[in-house]
Design an enzyme around this catalytic site. Structure first.
Site, PDB file in Angstrom:
ATOM      1  N   HIS A 107      -4.292   0.936   7.745  1.00 39.25           N
ATOM      2  CA  HIS A 107      -2.971   1.570   7.748  1.00 39.25           C
ATOM      3  C   HIS A 107      -2.936   2.741   6.754  1.00 39.25           C
ATOM      4  O   HIS A 107      -2.471   3.839   7.088  1.00 39.25           O
ATOM      5  CB  HIS A 107      -1.915   0.514   7.382  1.00 39.25           C
ATOM      6  N   GLU A 108      -3.436   2.499   5.543  1.00 35.41           N
ATOM      7  CA  GLU A 108      -3.377   3.540   4.505  1.00 35.41           C
ATOM      8  C   GLU A 108      -4.341   4.684   4.826  1.00 35.41           C
ATOM      9  O   GLU A 108      -4.032   5.850   4.585  1.00 35.41           O
ATOM     10  CB  GLU A 108      -3.668   2.950   3.126  1.00 35.41           C
ATOM     11  N   GLN A 110       2.805   9.963   1.416  1.00 32.17           N
ATOM     12  CA  GLN A 110       4.136   9.363   1.510  1.00 32.17           C
ATOM     13  C   GLN A 110       5.065   9.810   0.382  1.00 32.17           C
ATOM     14  O   GLN A 110       6.274   9.632   0.474  1.00 32.17           O
ATOM     15  CB  GLN A 110       4.036   7.835   1.519  1.00 32.17           C
ATOM     16  N   GLY A 116       0.836  -1.186   0.000  1.00 32.08           N
ATOM     17  CA  GLY A 116       0.000   0.000   0.000  1.00 32.08           C
ATOM     18  C   GLY A 116       0.875   1.241   0.000  1.00 32.08           C
ATOM     19  O   GLY A 116       2.040   1.179   0.421  1.00 32.08           O
ATOM     20  N   CYS A 118       5.900  -0.081   7.523  1.00 30.51           N
ATOM     21  CA  CYS A 118       5.487   1.099   6.763  1.00 30.51           C
ATOM     22  C   CYS A 118       6.663   1.591   5.934  1.00 30.51           C
ATOM     23  O   CYS A 118       7.782   1.664   6.442  1.00 30.51           O
ATOM     24  CB  CYS A 118       5.033   2.194   7.727  1.00 30.51           C
ATOM     25  N   LEU A 119       6.405   1.909   4.689  1.00 32.03           N
ATOM     26  CA  LEU A 119       7.482   2.368   3.807  1.00 32.03           C
ATOM     27  C   LEU A 119       8.074   3.693   4.286  1.00 32.03           C
ATOM     28  O   LEU A 119       9.175   4.050   3.882  1.00 32.03           O
ATOM     29  CB  LEU A 119       6.976   2.502   2.371  1.00 32.03           C
ATOM     30  N   HIS A 174      -2.804   7.024   7.154  1.00 33.16           N
ATOM     31  CA  HIS A 174      -1.867   7.948   6.505  1.00 33.16           C
ATOM     32  C   HIS A 174      -2.583   9.223   6.074  1.00 33.16           C
ATOM     33  O   HIS A 174      -2.044  10.322   6.193  1.00 33.16           O
ATOM     34  CB  HIS A 174      -1.249   7.291   5.263  1.00 33.16           C
TER      35      HIS A 174
END
Ligand code: NI
Length: 187
Positions: free
Chosen positions: A140-141, A51, A46, A98-99, A144
């Protein structure tokens, strides 16, 4: 298509609520293409627009099981989630990454079911009922887009370990980013 650099925790865009997409135009279509490319290269399951430094309410996701691959974009999403179960946190099964906090993983309790309602790139509204890992990805997304990272939700002692990891990496300040395929081989 352009591979984008991914912001690391500490940049204000990651910690600010994103704004609604007013119109799906060429800019948005290009942005979403770049997001898919960047997510795949990372690789990740994702990626939210915040991000890559864009404060708009868009995320992409790609989730494969043995039976199917679910891949899409959520524009101006809404999310409703089931209640958290009172099962104990499972250090492995509940480990999340997480990226924007590359290379780290910490366990976090999430709701097991989620209903995503969103608009796709053609401007069509759709909804997906998700369970398990896909429900986790959506939560999670979606976080963000609210300016929240999973780090913000961790419980003790993981919250403390996360703080330590961020400090040891010299993260937590504006302007840090990494480029998929270049800076980290396996985030
Ligand atoms: Ni993330």
């Amino acid at each position: 298509m352009t591979l984008k650099t991914i912001l690391i925790t500490g940049d204000p865009v990651l910690h600010t609520r994103a704004l609604d997409v007013p119109l799906i135009d060429d800019y948005i279509r290009q942005l979403v293409q770049d997001m898919f490319e960047t997510m795949d290269a990372a690789p990740g399951v994702g990626l939210a627009a915040t991000q890559i430094g864009v404060g708009l309410r868009i995320f992409v996701y790609a989730y494969g099981t043995d039976d199917e691959e679910i891949r899409g974009v959520a524009i101006n999403p809404e999310l409703s989630i089931s209640e958290l179960s009172d099962e104990e946190l499972d250090e492995e099964a509940d480990a999340e990454g997480c990226l924007s906090i590359p290379g780290e993983r910490f366990p976090l309790k999430r709701a097991n079911r989620a209903l995503l309602m969103a608009t796709d790139l053609e401007g069509q509204d759709y909804q997906i009922e998700a369970e398990g890992w896909l429900a986790r990805i959506f939560q999670h997304e979606f976080d963000h887009l609210e300016g929240m990272l999973y780090a913000d939700r961790l419980m003790k002692p993981h919250k403390r370990h996360m703080k330590k990891a961020i400090k040891e990496n010299n993260w937590g300040i504006p302007g840090l980013s990494w480029l998929p395929g270049k800076d980290y081989l396996e985030p």
